[in-house]
Design a protein around this motif. Structure first.
Motif, PDB file in Angstrom:
ATOM      1  N   LYS A 265      38.008  39.645  40.663  1.00  0.00           N
ATOM      2  CA  LYS A 265      37.354  38.847  39.615  1.00  0.00           C
ATOM      3  C   LYS A 265      38.122  37.554  39.365  1.00  0.00           C
ATOM      4  O   LYS A 265      37.532  36.479  39.213  1.00  0.00           O
ATOM      5  CB  LYS A 265      37.267  39.635  38.309  1.00  0.00           C
TER       6      LYS A 265
ATOM      7  N   LYS B 290      39.966  45.365  41.625  1.00  0.00           N
ATOM      8  CA  LYS B 290      38.722  44.750  41.156  1.00  0.00           C
ATOM      9  C   LYS B 290      39.026  43.571  40.229  1.00  0.00           C
ATOM     10  O   LYS B 290      38.363  42.537  40.288  1.00  0.00           O
ATOM     11  CB  LYS B 290      37.854  45.779  40.434  1.00  0.00           C
TER      12      LYS B 290
ATOM     13  N   SER C  96      42.567  50.929  41.959  1.00  0.00           N
ATOM     14  CA  SER C  96      41.294  50.296  42.321  1.00  0.00           C
ATOM     15  C   SER C  96      40.835  49.354  41.207  1.00  0.00           C
ATOM     16  O   SER C  96      40.226  48.310  41.470  1.00  0.00           O
ATOM     17  CB  SER C  96      40.226  51.344  42.613  1.00  0.00           C
ATOM     18  N   GLU C  97      41.145  49.706  39.961  1.00  0.00           N
ATOM     19  CA  GLU C  97      40.792  48.832  38.840  1.00  0.00           C
ATOM     20  C   GLU C  97      41.536  47.494  38.932  1.00  0.00           C
ATOM     21  O   GLU C  97      40.960  46.433  38.697  1.00  0.00           O
ATOM     22  CB  GLU C  97      41.132  49.544  37.523  1.00  0.00           C
TER      23      GLU C  97
END
Length: 186
Positions: A140, A136, A132-133
């Motif tokens: 970005k 994200k 999930s990081e």
């Protein structure tokens, strides 16, 4: 005297028509340049988006990797066959076996988040499923790339408006044509 006045009046109309035609051509040139630059901005954004990793691994992640091929930096796809064999694996088969080391070195220097596995004939890149990081972070990156493209398009539009204003300042177009031209640029 009347024939001279008619002649001068006709000549004046023809000259005025020719000037208007030239001014319209100048505006058309500004519009064409603006369109070309905006299309280049969008194409660059699409290329940038292709380098972002999504759920399935894409070979476009390797597009910016260049290999030293007899002293010349060459794109990886120009010296090897690059295939996405499944959702998490990319296989690179160089056309010349001696290129294995160079390709491996270039991939390590590119720092794409994976170590190359060399089996003597091919190089395999095993990507871990995205966390999930990482998702994200990808979002970005996409936002940043989109913002850069927006700024680039705004600059193209501003340059086109400045060119239209310069045509008006140089008395090549009327104020009405300038307003219409600036509206067209928007």
């Amino acid at each position: 005297i009347k024939s001279q006045q008619n002649y001068l009046s006709k000549t004046s109309l023809v000259n005025n028509f020719n000037l208007q035609k030239r001014y319209t051509m100048e505006l058309s040139k500004v519009y064409a340049e603006q369109k070309e630059h905006m299309e280049k901005c969008i194409a660059a954004l699409k290329r940038d988006f292709m380098t972002i990793r999504s759920g399935k691994v894409s070979i476009s992640i390797l597009d910016n990797i260049h290999v030293d091929y007899y002293g010349t930096p060459t794109g990886l796809s120009q010296v090897a066959t690059v295939l996405a064999t499944d959702a998490t694996t990319i296989t690179i088969s160089p056309w010349e076996k001696k290129m294995l080391r160079e390709i491996e070195k270039a991939i390590m220097q590119a720092n794409i988040g994976v170590n190359p596995n060399n089996d003597g004939e091919t190089i395999k890149l095993f990507f871990h499923p995205m966390t999930s990081e990482q998702r994200k972070e990808g979002a970005k990156q996409a936002k940043t790339m989109g913002d850069k493209a927006k700024v680039a398009i705004r600059n193209v539009r501003k340059d086109a408006n400045d060119q239209v204003k310069k045509l008006e300042k140089d008395k090549l177009i009327t104020e009405d044509q300038s307003k219409k031209g600036q509206d067209e640029v928007q």
